[in-house]
Design a protein around this motif. Structure first.
Motif, PDB file in Angstrom:
ATOM      1  N   PHE A 260     -61.295  86.895 -13.928  1.00 53.79           N
ATOM      2  CA  PHE A 260     -61.849  88.182 -13.281  1.00 53.79           C
ATOM      3  C   PHE A 260     -63.034  88.592 -14.181  1.00 53.79           C
ATOM      4  O   PHE A 260     -63.022  88.473 -15.337  1.00 53.79           O
ATOM      5  CB  PHE A 260     -60.928  88.969 -13.018  1.00 53.79           C
ATOM      6  N   ASP A 261     -63.910  89.287 -13.585  1.00 52.23           N
ATOM      7  CA  ASP A 261     -65.346  89.637 -14.077  1.00 52.23           C
ATOM      8  C   ASP A 261     -64.383  90.922 -15.512  1.00 52.23           C
ATOM      9  O   ASP A 261     -63.559  91.514 -15.312  1.00 52.23           O
ATOM     10  CB  ASP A 261     -65.917  90.715 -13.131  1.00 52.23           C
ATOM     11  N   GLY A 262     -65.000  90.692 -16.532  1.00 57.32           N
ATOM     12  CA  GLY A 262     -64.652  91.620 -17.654  1.00 57.32           C
ATOM     13  C   GLY A 262     -63.449  90.938 -18.298  1.00 57.32           C
ATOM     14  O   GLY A 262     -63.001  91.624 -19.288  1.00 57.32           O
ATOM     15  N   ASN A 263     -63.102  89.975 -17.991  1.00 62.47           N
ATOM     16  CA  ASN A 263     -61.984  89.112 -18.625  1.00 62.47           C
ATOM     17  C   ASN A 263     -62.262  87.902 -19.159  1.00 62.47           C
ATOM     18  O   ASN A 263     -61.522  86.775 -18.498  1.00 62.47           O
ATOM     19  CB  ASN A 263     -60.677  89.521 -17.900  1.00 62.47           C
TER      20      ASN A 263
ATOM     21  N   SER B  66     -56.485  80.841 -18.472  1.00 63.29           N
ATOM     22  CA  SER B  66     -55.060  81.346 -18.337  1.00 63.29           C
ATOM     23  C   SER B  66     -54.536  81.199 -16.768  1.00 63.29           C
ATOM     24  O   SER B  66     -53.170  81.037 -16.830  1.00 63.29           O
ATOM     25  CB  SER B  66     -54.575  82.997 -19.058  1.00 63.29           C
ATOM     26  N   LEU B  67     -55.232  81.513 -15.932  1.00 59.66           N
ATOM     27  CA  LEU B  67     -54.625  81.448 -14.431  1.00 59.66           C
ATOM     28  C   LEU B  67     -55.140  80.138 -14.161  1.00 59.66           C
ATOM     29  O   LEU B  67     -56.333  79.760 -13.906  1.00 59.66           O
ATOM     30  CB  LEU B  67     -55.347  82.566 -13.570  1.00 59.66           C
ATOM     31  N   SER B  68     -54.187  79.125 -13.588  1.00 62.19           N
ATOM     32  CA  SER B  68     -54.767  77.848 -13.250  1.00 62.19           C
ATOM     33  C   SER B  68     -53.873  77.741 -11.696  1.00 62.19           C
ATOM     34  O   SER B  68     -52.723  78.192 -11.638  1.00 62.19           O
ATOM     35  CB  SER B  68     -54.553  77.005 -13.970  1.00 62.19           C
ATOM     36  N   SER B  69     -54.202  76.800 -11.041  1.00 64.60           N
ATOM     37  CA  SER B  69     -53.653  76.327  -9.950  1.00 64.60           C
ATOM     38  C   SER B  69     -53.801  74.798  -9.413  1.00 64.60           C
ATOM     39  O   SER B  69     -54.874  74.118  -9.833  1.00 64.60           O
ATOM     40  CB  SER B  69     -54.143  76.797  -8.784  1.00 64.60           C
ATOM     41  N   VAL B  70     -52.791  73.989  -9.282  1.00 65.64           N
ATOM     42  CA  VAL B  70     -52.797  72.529  -8.950  1.00 65.64           C
ATOM     43  C   VAL B  70     -53.652  72.448  -7.832  1.00 65.64           C
ATOM     44  O   VAL B  70     -53.508  72.850  -6.830  1.00 65.64           O
ATOM     45  CB  VAL B  70     -51.620  72.004  -9.400  1.00 65.64           C
TER      46      VAL B  70
ATOM     47  N   THR C 101     -53.616  92.609  -8.861  1.00 66.00           N
ATOM     48  CA  THR C 101     -54.872  93.056  -9.370  1.00 66.00           C
ATOM     49  C   THR C 101     -55.460  93.965  -8.532  1.00 66.00           C
ATOM     50  O   THR C 101     -54.768  94.719  -7.531  1.00 66.00           O
ATOM     51  CB  THR C 101     -56.048  91.998  -9.425  1.00 66.00           C
ATOM     52  N   LYS C 102     -56.510  94.826  -9.130  1.00 68.50           N
ATOM     53  CA  LYS C 102     -57.103  96.068  -8.441  1.00 68.50           C
ATOM     54  C   LYS C 102     -58.105  95.457  -7.347  1.00 68.50           C
ATOM     55  O   LYS C 102     -59.025  94.661  -7.962  1.00 68.50           O
ATOM     56  CB  LYS C 102     -57.504  96.851  -9.413  1.00 68.50           C
ATOM     57  N   LEU C 103     -58.305  96.023  -6.368  1.00 67.19           N
ATOM     58  CA  LEU C 103     -59.141  95.498  -5.510  1.00 67.19           C
ATOM     59  C   LEU C 103     -60.490  96.748  -5.197  1.00 67.19           C
ATOM     60  O   LEU C 103     -59.941  97.849  -5.277  1.00 67.19           O
ATOM     61  CB  LEU C 103     -58.876  95.209  -4.036  1.00 67.19           C
ATOM     62  N   PRO C 104     -61.540  96.295  -4.897  1.00 69.33           N
ATOM     63  CA  PRO C 104     -62.248  94.985  -4.897  1.00 69.33           C
ATOM     64  C   PRO C 104     -62.482  94.595  -6.430  1.00 69.33           C
ATOM     65  O   PRO C 104     -62.521  95.328  -7.360  1.00 69.33           O
ATOM     66  CB  PRO C 104     -63.627  95.340  -4.355  1.00 69.33           C
ATOM     67  N   ILE C 105     -62.778  93.095  -6.573  1.00 66.95           N
ATOM     68  CA  ILE C 105     -63.052  92.472  -7.993  1.00 66.95           C
ATOM     69  C   ILE C 105     -63.708  91.290  -7.771  1.00 66.95           C
ATOM     70  O   ILE C 105     -63.802  90.656  -6.589  1.00 66.95           O
ATOM     71  CB  ILE C 105     -61.582  92.275  -8.493  1.00 66.95           C
TER      72      ILE C 105
ATOM     73  N   CYS D  59     -64.213  87.567  -8.813  1.00 66.68           N
ATOM     74  CA  CYS D  59     -63.537  86.639  -9.222  1.00 66.68           C
ATOM     75  C   CYS D  59     -64.483  85.553  -9.698  1.00 66.68           C
ATOM     76  O   CYS D  59     -65.447  85.145  -9.191  1.00 66.68           O
ATOM     77  CB  CYS D  59     -62.601  85.902  -8.271  1.00 66.68           C
ATOM     78  N   ARG D  60     -63.896  84.447 -10.538  1.00 66.73           N
ATOM     79  CA  ARG D  60     -64.740  83.612 -11.283  1.00 66.73           C
ATOM     80  C   ARG D  60     -63.860  82.216 -10.915  1.00 66.73           C
ATOM     81  O   ARG D  60     -62.719  82.361 -11.706  1.00 66.73           O
ATOM     82  CB  ARG D  60     -65.438  83.916 -12.513  1.00 66.73           C
ATOM     83  N   LEU D  61     -64.113  81.146 -10.630  1.00 66.97           N
ATOM     84  CA  LEU D  61     -63.507  80.146 -10.540  1.00 66.97           C
ATOM     85  C   LEU D  61     -64.454  78.824 -11.305  1.00 66.97           C
ATOM     86  O   LEU D  61     -65.464  78.843 -11.537  1.00 66.97           O
ATOM     87  CB  LEU D  61     -63.480  79.366  -9.184  1.00 66.97           C
ATOM     88  N   HIS D  62     -63.504  77.800 -12.037  1.00 74.81           N
ATOM     89  CA  HIS D  62     -63.978  76.943 -12.634  1.00 74.81           C
ATOM     90  C   HIS D  62     -62.917  75.797 -12.720  1.00 74.81           C
ATOM     91  O   HIS D  62     -61.645  75.957 -12.556  1.00 74.81           O
ATOM     92  CB  HIS D  62     -64.747  77.200 -14.042  1.00 74.81           C
TER      93      HIS D  62
END
Length: 153
Positions: free
Chosen positions: A42-45, A51-55, A67-71, A73-76
């Motif tokens: 997430f932005d600012g983290n 640390s957060l992953s998905s197969v 999490t708190k919304l709105p937020i 998000c960033r994926l890589h």
């Protein structure tokens, strides 16, 4: 007097609900070639970048968290990849990505490129994409900067 007290109670209840964490689900579908895991932060983290992953199974992935919304998000995918960002403002969001893996012929390194194709469940992100498309159209016009600014108004 009772009206003012009731109004203040409703107002403070809305503020407290807005700032509370919410269970969210981010589901996704990836077209193209991709690695076996995707990471979310997430932005600012930036410290939690990995640390957060998905197969990724058959092109599908899912994140379930609080999490708190709105937020923002960033994926890589990994170290050799770009980062895709999008806003979520709803507990359930569905995203579609396009991806490709390229290999550098000189040093044989792989680099994954991907982009956000579309999103469902986020009014903020849909509006942001519409704004960016209209801004790109205005920038492509062969007119002066002053005339371009008139389109923004």
């Amino acid at each position: 007097m009772n009206f003012i007290i009731a109004f203040l109670m409703v107002l403070f209840t809305n503020f407290s609900l807005y700032s509370q964490t919410t269970d969210i689900s981010i589901s996704g579908k990836i077209n193209g070639t991709y690695p076996d895991k995707i990471f979310l932060f997430f932005d600012g983290n930036i410290n939690a970048k990995d640390s957060l992953s998905s197969v990724i199974a058959n092109g599908y992935f899912q994140f379930n968290l609080k999490t708190k919304l709105p937020i923002l998000c960033r994926l890589h995918f990994s170290e050799n990849t770009n980062i895709v960002e999008f806003y979520i403002d709803n507990p359930t969001t569905l995203i579609y990505l396009n991806s490709k893996i390229e290999t550098n012929s000189e040093n044989k390194t792989k680099h994954t490129y991907f982009e956000l194709d579309s999103i469902k469940g986020s009014v903020i992100e849909v509006n942001r994409q519409l704004f960016e498309k209209s801004l790109a159209k205005v920038e492509a016009l062969n007119i002066s900067t002053i005339e371009k600014k008139k389109f923004a108004l």
